[in-house]
Scaffold this motif. Structure first.
Motif, PDB file in Angstrom:
ATOM      1  N   LYS A 213       0.838  -1.205   0.000  1.00  0.00           N
ATOM      2  CA  LYS A 213       0.000   0.000   0.000  1.00  0.00           C
ATOM      3  C   LYS A 213       0.873   1.256   0.000  1.00  0.00           C
ATOM      4  O   LYS A 213       0.615   2.216  -0.733  1.00  0.00           O
ATOM      5  N   ASP A 217       1.040   4.013  -3.011  1.00  0.00           N
ATOM      6  CA  ASP A 217       0.812   5.454  -2.799  1.00  0.00           C
ATOM      7  C   ASP A 217       1.970   6.272  -3.371  1.00  0.00           C
ATOM      8  O   ASP A 217       1.755   7.308  -4.022  1.00  0.00           O
ATOM      9  N   SER A 221       1.714   8.897  -6.666  1.00  0.00           N
ATOM     10  CA  SER A 221       2.158  10.301  -6.600  1.00  0.00           C
ATOM     11  C   SER A 221       3.188  10.598  -7.688  1.00  0.00           C
ATOM     12  O   SER A 221       3.127  11.641  -8.355  1.00  0.00           O
ATOM     13  N   THR A 247      -3.730   1.649  -8.178  1.00  0.00           N
ATOM     14  CA  THR A 247      -4.975   1.816  -7.419  1.00  0.00           C
ATOM     15  C   THR A 247      -5.622   0.462  -7.160  1.00  0.00           C
ATOM     16  O   THR A 247      -6.167   0.203  -6.075  1.00  0.00           O
ATOM     17  N   LYS A 250      -3.968  -1.147  -4.253  1.00  0.00           N
ATOM     18  CA  LYS A 250      -4.450  -0.598  -2.982  1.00  0.00           C
ATOM     19  C   LYS A 250      -5.804  -1.190  -2.606  1.00  0.00           C
ATOM     20  O   LYS A 250      -6.046  -1.528  -1.434  1.00  0.00           O
TER      21      LYS A 250
END
Length: 308
Positions: A213, A217, A221, A247, A250
């Motif tokens: 995760k 992230d 970014s 995504t 995640k």
């Protein structure tokens, strides 16, 4: 062929010594009896060992298929943009090695509060199903450490000491052909063996999920920044596809508890001991003591014969 005189003399001496051993049969008998008695005392005082077994398989949710497809579609563009789309590959072997590491096991020991069980446990009460701690090391009633620490150690132990005690209790076996991982945990308490086996899988799944995760992230970014910087339509498409894949990672990590490994069945409660073999202990010590007694009797017989 004539036997050399020296060899002949030794042969005769040995033959006579064996005859003389009969005079020392009391020594051999006493040696056997003492060894048998000692072996029984040692065997009876050995605590039972209980082994919990668990079989897990790599989770289907941990799949890099989406990234592999993107690598085939956008591999050339990604290389131009300085981005690697290499597959993460099989992480089973890496996870097994990490489960043995100090980094993971130190945190595991602290989280599960295992230090008293690793350093002070001396038995298990089958009637009450409660652990028995050495009062000279740890007082379970007040939950305080009473040990006298070794030089350079504190009275309250650290996970470093617990690690050295925990590692020998854990066996991890990875079968690539069968695609399974077998976990065995042995301890003086069947409850502890079962719990550690289940906790290991629970904690490694949680760790891997959190790590993926965090990486997702960070990747999102970075990719969003790259997508905003470029004016090439193909690169923007690639960046947004990669963002979608991260995504997805995640979402999978948030939805699945069995993120890396899935247990075919939880670790069973070991109702019967896996060791030690008290009969084998008795036989081995008795035979060793008897053999030493026989050798001693033979030496005394040789010495007695030489003095005549």
């Amino acid at each position: 062929m004539d036997i050399p005189p020296t060899t002949q003399s030794l042969s005769n001496a040995a033959s006579l010594a064996f005859k003389e051993i009969g005079r020392f049969k009391w020594l051999v008998i006493i040696g056997f009896l003492l060894s048998a008695g000692v072996s029984i005392l040692i065997a009876v005082n050995q605590p039972n060992i209980y082994t919990a077994k668990m079989i897990v398989v790599p989770s289907k949710s941990k799949d890099s298929g989406g990234l592999s497809k993107l690598a085939g579609q956008f591999g050339g563009l990604a290389s131009m943009a300085g981005i690697s789309l290499g597959s993460s590959g099989d992480q089973t072997a890496a996870a097994i090695e990490f489960m043995k590491s100090r980094n993971f096991l130190h945190n595991f020991i602290e989280k599960r509060e295992l230090l008293p069980y690793l350093l002070a446990l001396e038995g298990w009460d089958r009637v009450t199903r409660k652990p028995i701690f050495n009062i000279e090391i740890y007082d379970s009633n007040t939950k305080t450490w009473t040990r006298t620490p070794a030089p350079g150690k504190n009275q309250i132990p650290t996970p470093w000491e617990g690690y050295d005690a925990l590692v020998p209790k854990i066996t991890l076996a990875n079968s690539d052909k069968k695609g399974i991982v077998e976990i065995k945990v042995s301890s003086l308490s069947p409850d502890l063996s079962q719990n550690i086996a289940n906790w290991l899988i629970e904690d490694i799944n949680l760790f891997w999920k959190e790590q993926d995760k965090i990486q997702a992230d960070q990747a999102i970014s970075y990719l969003e920044k790259k997508a905003n910087e470029t004016t090439v339509a193909e690169l923007r498409t690639m960046f947004y596809e990669l963002i979608a894949e991260q995504t997805r990672t995640k979402l999978v990590s948030a939805a699945s508890d069995d993120y890396l490994f899935k247990a075919l069945a939880p670790a069973f409660y070991p109702e019967e001991k896996s060791g030690p073999s008290r009969a084998l202990i008795c036989i081995a010590i008795t035979m060793l003591g008897g053999l030493m007694s026989l050798i001693l009797a033979f030496i005394l017989a040789l010495k007695t014969r030489g003095q005549k």
